[in-house]
Design a protein around this motif. Structure first.
Motif, PDB file in Angstrom:
ATOM      1  N   VAL A  97       0.821  -1.216   0.000  1.00  0.00           N
ATOM      2  CA  VAL A  97       0.000   0.000   0.000  1.00  0.00           C
ATOM      3  C   VAL A  97       0.854   1.264   0.000  1.00  0.00           C
ATOM      4  O   VAL A  97       0.330   2.374  -0.065  1.00  0.00           O
ATOM      5  CB  VAL A  97      -0.985   0.036   1.197  1.00  0.00           C
ATOM      6  CG1 VAL A  97      -2.093  -0.986   1.011  1.00  0.00           C
ATOM      7  CG2 VAL A  97      -0.268  -0.185   2.522  1.00  0.00           C
ATOM      8  N   PRO A 102       4.506   3.318  -1.711  1.00  0.00           N
ATOM      9  CA  PRO A 102       4.908   3.690  -3.070  1.00  0.00           C
ATOM     10  C   PRO A 102       5.109   2.479  -3.986  1.00  0.00           C
ATOM     11  O   PRO A 102       4.640   2.482  -5.137  1.00  0.00           O
ATOM     12  CB  PRO A 102       6.238   4.428  -2.859  1.00  0.00           C
ATOM     13  CG  PRO A 102       6.194   4.907  -1.442  1.00  0.00           C
ATOM     14  CD  PRO A 102       5.364   3.929  -0.679  1.00  0.00           C
ATOM     15  N   SER A 138      -6.265  -7.025 -10.742  1.00  0.00           N
ATOM     16  CA  SER A 138      -6.345  -6.158  -9.561  1.00  0.00           C
ATOM     17  C   SER A 138      -6.662  -7.000  -8.345  1.00  0.00           C
ATOM     18  O   SER A 138      -7.276  -8.065  -8.455  1.00  0.00           O
ATOM     19  CB  SER A 138      -7.420  -5.076  -9.729  1.00  0.00           C
ATOM     20  OG  SER A 138      -8.704  -5.630  -9.520  1.00  0.00           O
ATOM     21  N   ASP A 160       0.150  -1.958  -8.276  1.00  0.00           N
ATOM     22  CA  ASP A 160      -1.246  -1.871  -8.722  1.00  0.00           C
ATOM     23  C   ASP A 160      -1.327  -1.423 -10.185  1.00  0.00           C
ATOM     24  O   ASP A 160      -2.153  -1.933 -10.951  1.00  0.00           O
ATOM     25  CB  ASP A 160      -2.043  -0.910  -7.829  1.00  0.00           C
ATOM     26  CG  ASP A 160      -2.438  -1.542  -6.496  1.00  0.00           C
ATOM     27  OD1 ASP A 160      -2.458  -2.786  -6.403  1.00  0.00           O
ATOM     28  OD2 ASP A 160      -2.737  -0.796  -5.546  1.00  0.00           O
ATOM     29  N   ARG A 161      -0.432  -0.511 -10.573  1.00  0.00           N
ATOM     30  CA  ARG A 161      -0.438  -0.060 -11.981  1.00  0.00           C
ATOM     31  C   ARG A 161       0.056  -1.168 -12.911  1.00  0.00           C
ATOM     32  O   ARG A 161      -0.464  -1.338 -14.014  1.00  0.00           O
ATOM     33  CB  ARG A 161       0.432   1.198 -12.148  1.00  0.00           C
ATOM     34  CG  ARG A 161      -0.152   2.448 -11.490  1.00  0.00           C
ATOM     35  CD  ARG A 161       0.389   3.729 -12.114  1.00  0.00           C
ATOM     36  NE  ARG A 161       1.837   3.877 -11.987  1.00  0.00           N
ATOM     37  CZ  ARG A 161       2.463   4.344 -10.914  1.00  0.00           C
ATOM     38  NH1 ARG A 161       1.765   4.721  -9.853  1.00  0.00           N
ATOM     39  NH2 ARG A 161       3.777   4.444 -10.886  1.00  0.00           N
ATOM     40  N   GLN A 178       1.753   1.116  -5.003  1.00  0.00           N
ATOM     41  CA  GLN A 178       1.041   1.873  -6.029  1.00  0.00           C
ATOM     42  C   GLN A 178       1.549   1.502  -7.414  1.00  0.00           C
ATOM     43  O   GLN A 178       0.767   1.375  -8.364  1.00  0.00           O
ATOM     44  CB  GLN A 178       1.177   3.368  -5.757  1.00  0.00           C
ATOM     45  CG  GLN A 178       0.253   3.784  -4.601  1.00  0.00           C
ATOM     46  CD  GLN A 178       0.647   5.099  -3.955  1.00  0.00           C
ATOM     47  OE1 GLN A 178       1.314   5.928  -4.575  1.00  0.00           O
ATOM     48  NE2 GLN A 178       0.259   5.282  -2.715  1.00  0.00           N
TER      49      GLN A 178
END
Ligand code: URA
Ligand code: SF4
Length: 194
Positions: A60, A62, A77, A68-69, A65
């Motif tokens: 959760v 950097p 996802s 997730d991309r 993130q």
């Protein structure tokens, strides 16, 4: 599914109380892992960082993130069709690499998670996951993007997103690895939405 959820929650309950290795002493929260339990793909990182330790959720900060991309780029996802776990469930102080002993102490939790989810594909994120899941002397630079079938699971590896943040030049290879993942999903007849 309900059976999976019940087993997952039961295991999580045990994990949240675990003090089997020295990492227990300085954690804020145990980070068990999360995602959709019927997912065909499981991603395995190294261990919680600062944000994960504070929030009790995997990836959760950097690096998360970015992860997730990367997942979104190939239609995956944690909300829909992926599970995200770590080798160790408690944060190593200062984000140091977990020791082999710590990894081995924690591995039964990951094995049980794999046994519950039964993903078709396991993706190792970075050197620590590669060491514990593929082999102690496997090198991430060599095994990334490669595939091996073991005990009915297809296993591959790519760079850890935190490594990509440190050295963005590796993103080209990481992207190739994600395309390879997508191709494998197609080959296995798994739904690919992107
Ligand atoms: N890095 C990891 O390996 N795992 C996390 O959950 C977050 C950062
Ligand atoms: Fe237990 Fe794993 Fe946490 Fe160590 S890292 S205390 S083995 S849950």
């Amino acid at each position: 599914m309900n059976d999976k959820l019940a087993r997952w929650n039961k295991l999580k309950e045990i994990c949240l109380r675990c003090t089997a290795c020295p990492l227990a002493a300085r954690r804020t929260n145990v980070v068990f892992g999360e995602g959709v339990l019927d997912s065909p793909v499981m991603f395995v990182g190294e261990g919680p960082g600062e944000q994960e330790d504070l929030q009790g959720r995997p990836f959760v900060g950097p690096a998360g993130q970015l992860l997730d991309r990367m997942l979104a780029a190939v239609g995956l996802s944690r909300e829909k069709n992926a599970v995200i776990c770590n080798i160790v469930k408690c944060r190593p102080p200062g984000n140091r690499t977990p020791t082999v002993a710590e990894g081995e102490k924690c591995l039964p939790f990951l094995r049980a998670q794999v046994d519950i989810v039964r993903p078709r594909i396991i993706v190792c994120l970075g050197a620590t996951a590669v060491r514990h899941i593929i082999s102690p002397d496997a090198r991430i630079t060599r095994v990334r993007g490669q595939w091996a079938e073991r005990k009915g699971f297809w296993i591959t590896a790519t760079y850890h997103p935190a490594a990509l943040l440190r050295d963005p030049s590796r993103k080209v290879e990481a992207w190739e690895d994600m395309k390879s993942l997508q191709a494998k999903m197609k080959e296995l007849g798994l739904p690919v939405n992107s």
